[in-house]
Design a protein around this motif. Sequence first.
Motif, PDB file in Angstrom:
ATOM      1  N   TYR A 104       0.925  -1.278  -0.013  1.00 25.53           N
ATOM      2  CA  TYR A 104      -0.050  -0.108  -0.043  1.00 25.53           C
ATOM      3  C   TYR A 104       0.894   1.169  -0.023  1.00 25.53           C
ATOM      4  N   GLU A 105       1.987   1.247   0.711  1.00 27.50           N
ATOM      5  CA  GLU A 105       2.869   2.332   0.695  1.00 27.50           C
ATOM      6  C   GLU A 105       3.568   2.574  -0.666  1.00 27.50           C
ATOM      7  N   TRP A 106       3.937   1.468  -1.374  1.00 23.62           N
ATOM      8  CA  TRP A 106       4.281   1.923  -2.995  1.00 23.62           C
ATOM      9  C   TRP A 106       3.018   2.149  -3.516  1.00 23.62           C
ATOM     10  N   LEU A 107       1.800   1.970  -3.303  1.00 22.24           N
ATOM     11  CA  LEU A 107       0.855   2.523  -4.224  1.00 22.24           C
ATOM     12  C   LEU A 107       0.616   4.056  -3.990  1.00 22.24           C
ATOM     13  N   LEU A 108       0.917   4.387  -2.730  1.00 20.96           N
ATOM     14  CA  LEU A 108       0.764   5.842  -2.498  1.00 20.96           C
ATOM     15  C   LEU A 108       1.523   6.575  -3.373  1.00 20.96           C
ATOM     16  N   LYS A 109       2.973   6.139  -3.660  1.00 22.36           N
ATOM     17  CA  LYS A 109       4.000   6.537  -4.251  1.00 22.36           C
ATOM     18  C   LYS A 109       3.447   6.731  -5.804  1.00 22.36           C
ATOM     19  N   VAL A 110       2.775   5.719  -6.207  1.00 25.25           N
ATOM     20  CA  VAL A 110       2.201   5.633  -7.602  1.00 25.25           C
ATOM     21  C   VAL A 110       0.944   6.905  -7.709  1.00 25.25           C
ATOM     22  N   VAL A 111       0.066   6.758  -6.897  1.00 23.79           N
ATOM     23  CA  VAL A 111      -1.020   7.369  -6.975  1.00 23.79           C
ATOM     24  C   VAL A 111      -1.234   8.889  -6.861  1.00 23.79           C
ATOM     25  N   ALA A 112       0.009   9.513  -6.043  1.00 22.08           N
ATOM     26  CA  ALA A 112       0.097  10.831  -5.843  1.00 22.08           C
ATOM     27  C   ALA A 112       0.537  11.612  -6.956  1.00 22.08           C
ATOM     28  N   PRO A 113       1.397  11.045  -7.883  1.00 15.34           N
ATOM     29  CA  PRO A 113       1.773  11.718  -9.136  1.00 15.34           C
ATOM     30  C   PRO A 113       0.694  11.675 -10.173  1.00 15.34           C
ATOM     31  N   TYR A 114       0.181  10.434  -9.834  1.00 15.47           N
ATOM     32  CA  TYR A 114      -0.702  10.166 -11.215  1.00 15.47           C
ATOM     33  C   TYR A 114      -2.150  10.992 -10.942  1.00 15.47           C
ATOM     34  N   TYR A 282      -6.386   6.170 -19.729  1.00 18.61           N
ATOM     35  CA  TYR A 282      -5.773   6.529 -18.497  1.00 18.61           C
ATOM     36  C   TYR A 282      -5.347   5.255 -17.593  1.00 18.61           C
ATOM     37  N   GLN A 283      -5.800   4.047 -18.059  1.00 15.95           N
ATOM     38  CA  GLN A 283      -5.300   2.829 -17.428  1.00 15.95           C
ATOM     39  C   GLN A 283      -3.919   2.659 -17.996  1.00 15.95           C
ATOM     40  N   GLN A 284      -3.782   2.822 -19.314  1.00 13.92           N
ATOM     41  CA  GLN A 284      -2.311   2.586 -19.729  1.00 13.92           C
ATOM     42  C   GLN A 284      -1.260   3.183 -19.113  1.00 13.92           C
ATOM     43  N   GLN A 285      -1.752   4.771 -18.847  1.00 18.45           N
ATOM     44  CA  GLN A 285      -1.026   5.803 -17.973  1.00 18.45           C
ATOM     45  C   GLN A 285      -0.710   5.383 -16.815  1.00 18.45           C
ATOM     46  N   PHE A 286      -1.551   4.662 -16.003  1.00 22.24           N
ATOM     47  CA  PHE A 286      -1.302   4.008 -14.646  1.00 22.24           C
ATOM     48  C   PHE A 286      -0.358   2.911 -14.891  1.00 22.24           C
ATOM     49  N   ILE A 287      -0.248   2.162 -15.785  1.00 23.45           N
ATOM     50  CA  ILE A 287       0.537   0.984 -16.011  1.00 23.45           C
ATOM     51  C   ILE A 287       1.919   1.612 -16.186  1.00 23.45           C
ATOM     52  N   LYS A 291       4.974   1.029 -13.306  1.00 26.43           N
ATOM     53  CA  LYS A 291       6.197   0.378 -13.782  1.00 26.43           C
ATOM     54  C   LYS A 291       7.466   1.349 -13.545  1.00 26.43           C
ATOM     55  N   SER A 292       7.459   2.461 -13.527  1.00 28.94           N
ATOM     56  CA  SER A 292       8.373   3.481 -13.261  1.00 28.94           C
ATOM     57  C   SER A 292       8.858   3.399 -11.752  1.00 28.94           C
ATOM     58  N   ILE A 293       7.955   3.502 -11.014  1.00 30.62           N
ATOM     59  CA  ILE A 293       8.283   3.292  -9.467  1.00 30.62           C
ATOM     60  C   ILE A 293       8.161   2.070  -8.957  1.00 30.62           C
ATOM     61  N   THR A 294       9.411   1.669  -8.824  1.00 29.77           N
ATOM     62  CA  THR A 294       9.495   0.119  -8.556  1.00 29.77           C
ATOM     63  C   THR A 294       9.440  -0.028  -7.069  1.00 29.77           C
ATOM     64  N   LYS A 295       9.822   0.728  -6.218  1.00 29.76           N
ATOM     65  CA  LYS A 295       9.885   0.643  -4.580  1.00 29.76           C
ATOM     66  C   LYS A 295       9.835   1.714  -3.899  1.00 29.76           C
TER      67      LYS A 295
END
Length: 295
Positions: A104-114, A282-287, A291-295
């Motif tokens: 979940y902490e990794w997901l936050l790093k993805v969702v914030a810039p998204y 927008y799904q493709q952009q999330f993918i 993949k660019s934020i690995t950890k």
Amino acid sequence: MIERSHLAIIEAVHRLGTLTAAAQELCLTQSALSHGIKKLEQQLGVCIWQKHGRNLRLSPAGEHLLGLAKRLLPQFAHAEQWLSDIAQGTRGTLRIGMECHPCYEWLLKVVAPYLKRYPEVDVDVCRAAEFGGIGALLGFEIDVLITPDPLIHKRLEYIEVFEYEHVLAVNSDSPLTQHSRIYPAMLAGETLVTYPVEHSRLDIFSAFLTPAGCTVKKHRFVETTEIMLQMVDAGRAVAALPRWLVEQHAKQLNISPLPLGDKGIFKTLCLGFRAGEQRPLYQQQFIELAKSITK
């Protein structure tokens, strides 16, 4: 002929409890709602509701139609949303299911810039304890499933994001830190804290303790990663977590990661999707961002 409107009426009456409330939600008059169901009953030759005092109770036929409504109505809604998203390109709602509690902490790093990059896209996240991941994906309740345990299914496909090592988080002053690696028998006197899921879905049991015929002194469920790590920091428990997560929190807490077994336990975080679907932009952009934020 059974129509979508019939299923919507049956689902709404069951959920709201009265014809009046259902009619209001569906923007129908109560008489129009009743007439529609009576006409369907005449066509099918069955009763959908049975009177129980002042209340209505679904008949066996009605229960069957309710089950059909619960399966089909979300798919209708998904199809309409999908077509709208395709028409508008980058506007919509991304519904994410999480089967990896510590990720979940990794997901936050993805969702914030998204969210900053795509302000017209909403994000809705459901944690694994709240739903059945594969069922939710196949049932069109979510659009993407984040999981370290991809289930092979002909209607699903997965995209690998990154690999990580599952380690034992221990207090840095624990006698366990005298060992370079942890073996199952070493945990016989320990209190293990895990997320509240069954043993079969916990790698510390399924891939480590159970095959060796070992267990722990005490097993406790903890809802959040933060409390879990605080218990490890206090020397009151150990926990099995991703190495990157333990090392990240080791900067503030007195905890250390130890490998599990000779070969370690390695997992791959994946994004699961329904196979064969054309994904909105927008799904493709999330993918791509994931993949660019690995950890």
